[in-house]
Scaffold this active site. Sequence first.
Site, mmCIF file in Angstrom:
data_model
loop_
_atom_site.group_PDB
_atom_site.id
_atom_site.type_symbol
_atom_site.label_atom_id
_atom_site.label_comp_id
_atom_site.label_asym_id
_atom_site.label_seq_id
_atom_site.Cartn_x
_atom_site.Cartn_y
_atom_site.Cartn_z
ATOM 1 N N HIS A 73 21.648 -19.406 27.738
ATOM 2 C CA HIS A 73 20.885 -20.026 28.829
ATOM 3 C C HIS A 73 21.765 -21.069 29.489
ATOM 4 O O HIS A 73 22.524 -21.748 28.804
ATOM 5 C CB HIS A 73 19.610 -20.687 28.274
ATOM 6 C CG HIS A 73 18.601 -20.967 29.324
ATOM 7 N ND1 HIS A 73 18.645 -22.088 30.116
ATOM 8 C CD2 HIS A 73 17.543 -20.243 29.744
ATOM 9 C CE1 HIS A 73 17.637 -22.045 30.967
ATOM 10 N NE2 HIS A 73 16.958 -20.946 30.771
ATOM 11 N N ASP A 129 13.014 -14.726 26.724
ATOM 12 C CA ASP A 129 12.901 -13.276 26.923
ATOM 13 C C ASP A 129 13.168 -12.491 25.648
ATOM 14 O O ASP A 129 12.849 -11.307 25.571
ATOM 15 C CB ASP A 129 13.883 -12.818 28.007
ATOM 16 C CG ASP A 129 13.554 -13.458 29.335
ATOM 17 O OD1 ASP A 129 12.369 -13.514 29.663
ATOM 18 O OD2 ASP A 129 14.477 -13.914 30.022
HETATM 19 N N1 ACO Z 1 25.941 -12.270 24.980
HETATM 20 C C1 ACO Z 1 27.259 -12.442 24.699
HETATM 21 N N2 ACO Z 1 27.998 -13.432 25.224
HETATM 22 C C2 ACO Z 1 27.412 -14.287 26.076
HETATM 23 C C3 ACO Z 1 26.042 -14.174 26.394
HETATM 24 C C4 ACO Z 1 25.298 -13.131 25.809
HETATM 25 N N3 ACO Z 1 23.992 -12.967 26.095
HETATM 26 N N4 ACO Z 1 25.704 -15.158 27.260
HETATM 27 C C5 ACO Z 1 26.821 -15.860 27.477
HETATM 28 N N5 ACO Z 1 27.856 -15.342 26.759
HETATM 29 C C6 ACO Z 1 29.228 -15.858 26.683
HETATM 30 C C7 ACO Z 1 30.021 -15.525 27.930
HETATM 31 O O1 ACO Z 1 30.691 -14.292 27.826
HETATM 32 C C8 ACO Z 1 30.953 -16.701 28.030
HETATM 33 O O2 ACO Z 1 31.968 -16.505 27.065
HETATM 34 P P1 ACO Z 1 33.494 -17.005 27.383
HETATM 35 O O3 ACO Z 1 33.384 -18.501 27.466
HETATM 36 O O4 ACO Z 1 34.287 -16.508 26.234
HETATM 37 O O5 ACO Z 1 33.854 -16.384 28.692
HETATM 38 C C9 ACO Z 1 30.111 -17.878 27.532
HETATM 39 O O6 ACO Z 1 29.133 -17.279 26.645
HETATM 40 C C10 ACO Z 1 29.390 -18.629 28.646
HETATM 41 O O7 ACO Z 1 28.646 -17.691 29.429
HETATM 42 P P2 ACO Z 1 28.316 -17.879 30.978
HETATM 43 O O8 ACO Z 1 27.953 -16.549 31.563
HETATM 44 O O9 ACO Z 1 29.424 -18.657 31.628
HETATM 45 O O10 ACO Z 1 27.051 -18.816 30.901
HETATM 46 P P3 ACO Z 1 26.013 -19.082 32.075
HETATM 47 O O11 ACO Z 1 25.370 -20.394 31.772
HETATM 48 O O12 ACO Z 1 26.665 -18.943 33.415
HETATM 49 O O13 ACO Z 1 24.963 -17.878 31.941
HETATM 50 C C11 ACO Z 1 23.117 -16.553 31.257
HETATM 51 C C12 ACO Z 1 23.710 -17.979 31.349
HETATM 52 C C13 ACO Z 1 23.206 -15.852 32.618
HETATM 53 C C14 ACO Z 1 21.646 -16.670 30.874
HETATM 54 C C15 ACO Z 1 23.907 -15.748 30.171
HETATM 55 O O14 ACO Z 1 23.823 -16.420 28.922
HETATM 56 C C16 ACO Z 1 23.411 -14.303 30.029
HETATM 57 O O15 ACO Z 1 23.851 -13.436 30.782
HETATM 58 N N6 ACO Z 1 22.472 -14.046 29.056
HETATM 59 C C17 ACO Z 1 21.916 -12.717 28.902
HETATM 60 C C18 ACO Z 1 20.803 -12.483 29.923
HETATM 61 C C19 ACO Z 1 19.563 -13.281 29.641
HETATM 62 O O16 ACO Z 1 19.066 -13.317 28.525
HETATM 63 N N7 ACO Z 1 19.027 -13.903 30.709
HETATM 64 C C20 ACO Z 1 17.778 -14.658 30.621
HETATM 65 C C21 ACO Z 1 18.016 -16.136 30.802
HETATM 66 S S1 ACO Z 1 16.507 -17.004 30.584
HETATM 67 C C22 ACO Z 1 15.650 -16.751 32.019
HETATM 68 O O17 ACO Z 1 16.145 -16.605 33.094
HETATM 69 C C23 ACO Z 1 14.225 -16.694 31.874
#
Ligand code: ACO
Length: 426
Positions: free
Chosen positions: A315, A372
């Site tokens: 998140h 979620d």
């Molecule tokens: N699985 C594996 N790795 C992940 C995940 C995940 N679900 N989420 C983040 N990471 C990793 C990224 O690859 C990144 O790694 P790195 O630093 O080695 O490159 C690091 O964690 C940071 O990730 P970002 O994408 O930069 O984080 P951001 O804050 O921009 O994104 C987000 C947050 C979009 C929610 C992301 O965690 C994600 O895609 N999660 C899966 C989708 C999800 O569950 N969305 C619902 C969010 S809650 C809502 O909207 C109600």
Amino acid sequence: MKNTMTMIDNRNGKSYEFNIKDATRGPSVVDIGSFYAQTGMFTYDNGFTSTASCKSTITFIDGEKGELRYRGIKIEELATKHNYLETCYLLLNSELPNKEALVDFDLELRHRSLLHENLKNIFATFPTDAHPMAALSAATAALSAFYYSHLNIADENDYQEMARRIIAKMPTLAAFAYRHSIGAPFIQPDIERSFTENFLYMLRAYPGGKMHIGKDGEHKIKEIEIKALDTIFTLHADHEQNASTTTVRGVASTGAHPYVAISAGISALWGRAHGGANESVIKQLEMIGSVDKVDEFIARAKDPDDAFRLMGFGHRVYKNFDPRAKILKNLQDQLKDELNLDSNLMKIANKIEEIALNDEYFISRKLYPNIDFYSGIILTALQIPKSMFTPIFVIGRTVGWITQWIEFKKDKENKIARPRQLYLGK
Ligand code: ACO
């Protein structure tokens, strides 16, 4: 001590001073509104990771502690001691309703829940295999045409009525989108049923209002089903300046009708990085299929060369357990026996959670289960099809969007949202 921050441009030694504005809770902000005027440069913050886009008094999140409050009240208290309609009232009025106010609010929502018959035509134009989110966004935009002359966007006295109307109608819009997608006739709401019960009724009822009849008699909607869905609505009611709310405020800033702003919010929510994640989580759990496959998918999630992500994990704001996920996990455990939750999906989910919470990759990136991750298992037990998971998020979030719309409109300092860019083209 001056409440300012000084920045130095190391290329020429020039210094610039900016005011600091303190928050009542959480981080203060540096007011950089004069940054361009002072420095001739813009600031750059890809994805707004450090930028406050507005002032607000609605929702507070402490992402490090895993804390969420609506109008100062903790989400745990709202989810256990109050219902969704009380939460809506709280968001709109800054205080919980007394008994009489709640009865009036409930009755008004019941009366406003019907849809204009002509709106059925909007749904009818969609192919039956269209995702309900497409129809829901379009029908919400269309609603602005039905309630255009009723609204003076400049008159604050009209805002509460516009809010109550869209909150009341959103479950009916979502149910119509679903019924069209399965080729079933539309069912208008039943005035004798409560907000949350009515939504389940509109999804399930046969024409004439009867519920499914099995060998064991009529399958009435159970109290426990209503309570579970009501809690899910409460947990989704608002979440400060997330992507869809920011979209709603952005459209509001142009002076457009609130229902088209909410339609844009619905579109923004649909993506799987945001509200669409609840549908993706359950599809992913089904794809993983069995507990012994979990390790393989965890390895894929950690592989930088694989685009696979664990849906329902991570998140932007929570760097701790999402408090809403904790509440849903407890709810899931309570409902396990009574609602016949899919134990295979639960086992896979529990295994993923156990591994991820102890794995260096997830720990170092502070990736915890979000709301979620658990909602899909509960919604599946309520016999709600996957395609309706994100529309259910929409129903819960409508109050948040319209409350944020009102706050934006009432802010005397509001401006059109018009970011700048770092131009790197020819
Ligand atoms: N699985 C594996 N790795 C992940 C995940 C995940 N679900 N989420 C983040 N990471 C990793 C990224 O690859 C990144 O790694 P790195 O630093 O080695 O490159 C690091 O964690 C940071 O990730 P970002 O994408 O930069 O984080 P951001 O804050 O921009 O994104 C987000 C947050 C979009 C929610 C992301 O965690 C994600 O895609 N999660 C899966 C989708 C999800 O569950 N969305 C619902 C969010 S809650 C809502 O909207 C109600």
